[in-house]
Write a protein that holds these residues in place. Structure first.
Motif, PDB file in Angstrom:
ATOM      1  N   ILE A   1     -54.819  25.024 -34.481  1.00  0.00           N
ATOM      2  CA  ILE A   1     -54.641  24.262 -32.927  1.00  0.00           C
ATOM      3  C   ILE A   1     -53.172  23.421 -33.527  1.00  0.00           C
TER       4      ILE A   1
ATOM      5  N   ASP B   1     -54.749  22.222 -39.873  1.00  0.00           N
ATOM      6  CA  ASP B   1     -53.452  22.216 -39.454  1.00  0.00           C
ATOM      7  C   ASP B   1     -53.044  24.397 -38.600  1.00  0.00           C
TER       8      ASP B   1
ATOM      9  N   GLN C   1     -61.215  33.466 -38.196  1.00  0.00           N
ATOM     10  CA  GLN C   1     -61.699  33.129 -39.205  1.00  0.00           C
ATOM     11  C   GLN C   1     -62.500  33.403 -40.792  1.00  0.00           C
TER      12      GLN C   1
ATOM     13  N   ALA D   1     -60.822  35.523 -42.645  1.00  0.00           N
ATOM     14  CA  ALA D   1     -59.781  34.449 -43.816  1.00  0.00           C
ATOM     15  C   ALA D   1     -60.707  34.246 -44.841  1.00  0.00           C
ATOM     16  N   CYS D   2     -61.645  33.708 -44.664  1.00  0.00           N
ATOM     17  CA  CYS D   2     -63.409  33.008 -44.957  1.00  0.00           C
ATOM     18  C   CYS D   2     -63.561  34.191 -46.529  1.00  0.00           C
TER      19      CYS D   2
ATOM     20  N   LEU E   1     -64.976  19.990 -32.386  1.00  0.00           N
ATOM     21  CA  LEU E   1     -65.173  21.699 -32.964  1.00  0.00           C
ATOM     22  C   LEU E   1     -64.764  21.592 -34.331  1.00  0.00           C
TER      23      LEU E   1
ATOM     24  N   TYR F   1     -51.883  34.171 -39.110  1.00  0.00           N
ATOM     25  CA  TYR F   1     -52.259  34.295 -39.974  1.00  0.00           C
ATOM     26  C   TYR F   1     -52.278  35.227 -40.875  1.00  0.00           C
TER      27      TYR F   1
ATOM     28  N   PHE G   1     -62.499  23.227 -25.369  1.00  0.00           N
ATOM     29  CA  PHE G   1     -62.593  23.476 -26.768  1.00  0.00           C
ATOM     30  C   PHE G   1     -63.784  23.539 -27.572  1.00  0.00           C
ATOM     31  N   GLY G   2     -65.384  24.119 -26.564  1.00  0.00           N
ATOM     32  CA  GLY G   2     -66.958  24.628 -27.191  1.00  0.00           C
ATOM     33  C   GLY G   2     -66.597  25.329 -28.277  1.00  0.00           C
ATOM     34  N   SER G   3     -65.340  26.296 -28.720  1.00  0.00           N
ATOM     35  CA  SER G   3     -66.136  27.493 -29.978  1.00  0.00           C
ATOM     36  C   SER G   3     -64.369  27.847 -30.081  1.00  0.00           C
ATOM     37  N   LEU G   4     -64.329  28.439 -31.606  1.00  0.00           N
ATOM     38  CA  LEU G   4     -63.177  29.133 -32.028  1.00  0.00           C
ATOM     39  C   LEU G   4     -62.110  29.567 -30.781  1.00  0.00           C
TER      40      LEU G   4
ATOM     41  N   ASN H   1     -65.004  21.664 -20.968  1.00  0.00           N
ATOM     42  CA  ASN H   1     -64.763  21.260 -22.623  1.00  0.00           C
ATOM     43  C   ASN H   1     -64.193  23.248 -23.046  1.00  0.00           C
TER      44      ASN H   1
ATOM     45  N   PRO I   1     -61.984  17.883 -17.947  1.00  0.00           N
ATOM     46  CA  PRO I   1     -62.169  17.802 -19.569  1.00  0.00           C
ATOM     47  C   PRO I   1     -63.465  17.767 -19.583  1.00  0.00           C
TER      48      PRO I   1
ATOM     49  N   ILE J   1     -60.579  28.010 -28.064  1.00  0.00           N
ATOM     50  CA  ILE J   1     -59.499  27.584 -28.579  1.00  0.00           C
ATOM     51  C   ILE J   1     -58.139  29.110 -28.395  1.00  0.00           C
TER      52      ILE J   1
ATOM     53  N   PRO K   1     -48.741  25.698 -34.933  1.00  0.00           N
ATOM     54  CA  PRO K   1     -49.685  24.924 -35.700  1.00  0.00           C
ATOM     55  C   PRO K   1     -48.678  24.450 -37.319  1.00  0.00           C
TER      56      PRO K   1
ATOM     57  N   LEU L   1     -60.613  33.745 -32.351  1.00  0.00           N
ATOM     58  CA  LEU L   1     -60.529  33.409 -33.230  1.00  0.00           C
ATOM     59  C   LEU L   1     -61.261  33.214 -34.647  1.00  0.00           C
TER      60      LEU L   1
ATOM     61  N   ILE M   1     -50.722  31.420 -33.256  1.00  0.00           N
ATOM     62  CA  ILE M   1     -52.048  31.064 -34.412  1.00  0.00           C
ATOM     63  C   ILE M   1     -51.708  32.366 -34.928  1.00  0.00           C
TER      64      ILE M   1
END
Lengths: 365, 433
Positions: B37, B34, A40, A43-44, B54, A76, A26-29, A24, A21, A32, A124, A36, A72
């Protein structure tokens, strides 16, 4: 090499690093999932073809090290194919999931080295949504409806069984999403009766006045679409009662007022209401679009075209959508005998600026 | 939109301007949770807080008004109703569409000067031509348009309440002086067909109107009123509203609409008729049987209205049978000019006593002698008959012609109320020599 083999291979060969824990994870994409944030960002920007390339490269060069990353990337990839209207390929991509998403190989507990003390599905949720949505894109609307109603049941069961407040929230949110998707399908088929019932359910589930107001406005649009003007008026009146300082809400109220003026054929007042919205937020594309239509009904085709062209120039990422272009092209067809020239100019500009998924058939060239 | 001849500087462009519709679609937009994760990852208490932080930071970054990406095509904003795909954006009519009786035909008409010269003194006319008439919608003869510059336009909007079925032509004409000061005449024709939107079938007594939707849209029934003639009053009969409990908020704004499905959907309206004089239900219709007519208004997208009135709806004569007269027994052998007996039965179908009666064999209009006549007095008296009771009686008849004949014209007359009833249906007999 299919997905299952890939994931199981990596389960064997890697040394596990337990999540702490304090670290951390999951500090940034990118914490994960591999690259990613790049996925992302693409995609945007709507660079769906680049996403296809990136996923293919990651797969062929074995760049993904953890099982969940494959899922994941698959998500995408499937979304990109769907965005590019390559629907049967998207279906095939989902079919590559062995025996569906509930297969144990898609769960955290199947890879205790990677995910110690973690349980549940690593897929997902978007994959379940796509699985329901895709049949309608390949001419099987009934299957989509069936799958969405089943998905609704699934989501509701998850919500009642959830172990924490946060988890419960997320499943309730998904329930709302699925109901919205179901409504959109019934709306596309003009099955208004069931839409009205479902929207009323959604309104009752919402806890914030703003969320209820947005939904009640949509109820008003449906009532207006089918001709129930008295019902629409009552719905919009309920929305006006919600006091707020937010620009978005104020614009919503003005736009609703404008619609009531429009159905009463008072286009001058409608234009005035839309102008208030635009003065407050010059990227309110709904107001801009609808204002241009009002100008047409006021016999001012020239100004309606100007309003549309001006928006495309000023706020292209907000204004460039297929509906907007359809309306502008209808105006061009009316205003010009040789309208293909001016539509070609528009089309060339779109080709330079638009995202990969923009449906160019809307220019009717 | 028809194309022009190349010799004309001007051309008409026409667009039907009925009300717009709301754009609807299923958007391909997603919530970040969605996408990135596992769907159950938030069950993990060690992961959840970090993930939520996040996700929160990601969505704030995207919501900023400086976002110059197409994330609005990919991500759902807070408050997922974007997923409904009903942003409130309006779309212009994309096709001419079907036009129905009772609607208003509205059209944007633009005259374009696609030449490189100015045109002058333009007299523009627009009219609708049907099989029966020509209706002038616009005429600038008295005030001609002075000029349309090269590349310029003159626009107008016309409206016409559609009251006829069948083929219609919108005729647009322009009389103008072109670049060479030659006077030119440009006619253009736009054809469309007007169809019947509703089939109305009525059943009279309680007036039942069955409305069938023949259009391609669902019709929102704004008002369906039965307007009776002064001698009647009409009340709409409605089924009980059996909708389940609704929230106070929604009950205020929401009343279930009457929507008739497109392409053959049906809705029935029931009206109870009462005599405006004594409030009794109609048991008989004397003289004029006109009951009234239906006024129907409906709406389609964004309240686009349509209206129709039916023709007068006629009641049936003697809709409610008070008495029944039946032939119970007729001899199988009937000899020419030999009297024979027919047994008849008179039943009182009402709840009050009726009569006394008279039975007669009424003569035909041209006073011809019948083939079968009463043997004896022309008129037979019958006493009063009590409620729901029957009375049997006999008639002595005689046939004066051979072969297949009919016993017809046996009529019952109520001497108290001074009215006659439907005659006994014809009875066929064979008269032997």
């Amino acid at each position: 090499m299919d997905l299952q083999n890939k994931m199981e291979d990596q389960g064997e060969t890697l040394i596990s690093t337990p999540d702490h824990p304090l670290n951390n994870a999951f500090g940034s994409l990118n914490d994960i999932c591999y690259e990613l944030s790049s996925l992302q960002e693409l995609a945007c920007r709507g660079s769906w073809r680049s996403i296809l390339d990136k996923v293919t490269r990651a797969r062929t060069q074995s760049l993904l090290t953890k099982p969940h990353e494959h899922l994941i990337y698959l998500s995408y990839y499937a979304i990109a194919l769907t965005k590019l209207r390559r629907f049967s390929e998207a279906v095939t991509e989902l079919d590559s999931l062995e025996n569906g998403l509930d297969n144990v190989i898609y769960s955290y507990e199947n890879y205790p080295h990677h995910y110690p003390n973690r349980y549940g599905s690593m897929a997902p949720f978007v994959l379940r949504w796509l699985y329901a949505e895709l049949p309608s894109r390949v001419e099987n609307r009934q299957e989509t409806l069936d799958r969405f109603y089943l998905l609704l049941q699934f989501v509701r069961e998850k919500s009642t069984k959830s172990s924490s407040g946060m988890s419960d929230d997320i499943w309730r949110k998904r329930e709302g999403l699925v109901i919205n998707s179901i409504i959109s399908h019934h709306l596309s088929h003009k099955e208004f009766g069931v839409c009205l019932d479902l929207i009323n359910d959604l309104i009752n589930r919402e806890s914030t006045p703003v969320a209820r107001a947005v939904l009640t406005s949509k109820l008003g649009y449906i009532q207006m679409q089918l001709g129930d003007l008295e019902g629409a008026k009552a719905s919009f009146a309920a929305v006006e009662g919600v006091v707020t300082k937010e620009v978005e809400m104020k614009n919503l109220v003005n736009r609703n007022k404008a619609l009531m003026f429009m159905v009463g054929k008072d286009y001058v007042s409608a234009v005035r209401e839309y102008q208030e919205c635009i003065d407050r937020d010059d990227s309110d594309v709904v107001a801009i679009n609808n204002k241009a239509l009002c100008l047409m009904y006021l016999r001012d085709l020239s100004d309606s075209i100007k309003v549309m062209e001006n928006a495309l120039e000023r706020v292209p990422t907000a204004a460039l959508n297929e509906t907007f272009v359809v309306n502008l092209c209808s105006m061009y067809e009316l205003a010009h005998v040789n309208h293909s020239d001016i539509k070609k100019t528009l089309s060339n500009w779109i080709a330079r600026v638009a995202p990969d998924d923009f449906d160019t058939s809307c220019t009717r060239l | 939109m028809s194309s022009t001849q190349s010799s004309h500087s001007l051309a008409f462009r026409v667009m039907r301007l009925c009300r717009p519709t709301f754009h609807v679609e299923t958007p391909l937009r997603f919530d970040l949770t969605d996408l990135i994760i596992g769907e159950d990852l938030l069950d993990d208490p060690s992961a959840a807080p970090h993930l939520l932080r996040l996700l929160q930071s990601q969505s704030t970054a995207i919501d900023s008004s400086t976002d110059l990406t197409y994330s609005n095509r990919f991500l759902l904003r807070d408050g997922l109703s974007d997923a409904m795909g009903l942003p409130g954006m309006l779309v212009l009519p994309q096709a001419f569409g079907a036009i129905y009786l009772g609607e208003t035909f509205c059209s944007y008409i633009s005259i374009n000067n696609s030449s490189s010269f100015e045109v002058r003194d333009i007299i523009i006319k627009a009219e609708i031509q049907t099989e029966r008439q020509r209706i002038l919608l616009l005429d600038t003869t008295k005030t001609p348009v002075e000029t349309i510059r090269a590349g310029g336009r003159y626009d107008f909007i016309v409206e016409h309440d559609v009251k006829e079925l069948g083929p219609h032509t919108l005729v647009c004409t322009a009389l103008y002086s072109d670049g060479d000061s030659e006077r030119k005449y440009l006619p253009q024709y736009f054809k469309f067909i007007v169809s019947n939107p509703l089939s109305v079938r009525t059943k009279v007594r309680v007036v039942k109107a069955c409305l069938e939707n023949n259009t391609k849209s669902n019709l929102y029934m704004d008002q369906v009123d039965f307007e009776p003639t002064p001698q009647w009053s009409a009340t709409l009969l409605k089924a009980d509203d059996h909708h389940s409990e609704k929230d106070a908020l929604t009950r205020e704004v929401f009343k279930p609409p009457i929507l008739i499905r497109s392409g053959g959907g049906i809705h029935n309206y029931l009206y109870q008729l009462k005599s405006s004089m004594d409030g009794s239900a109609p048991t008989k219709f004397e003289g004029s049987n006109v009951l009234g007519k239906l006024q129907i208004t409906w709406r389609t997208n964004l309240g686009e209205p349509g209206r129709l009135q039916t023709q007068q709806i006629i009641g049936n004569p003697i809709t409610h049978k008070e008495v029944e007269l039946k032939a119970m027994q007729v001899p199988s052998v009937i000899i020419l000019e030999k009297p024979f007996t027919v047994c008849l039965s008179l039943t009182n179908l009402t709840e009050k006593n009726l009569g006394p009666f008279e039975v007669l064999l009424s003569l035909t209009d041209n006073q011809e002698e019948k083939a079968v006549m009463v043997n004896g007095l022309k008129r037979m008296d019958l006493p009063q008959v009590e409620a729901f009771e029957s009375l049997d009686f006999k008639l002595s008849l005689i046939a004066v012609e051979l072969g297949m004949q009919k016993i017809s014209g046996i009529t019952l007359f109520n001497t108290m109320e001074k009215k006659s009833y439907d005659p006994l249906p014809d009875v066929e007999i064979f008269v032997d020599a």
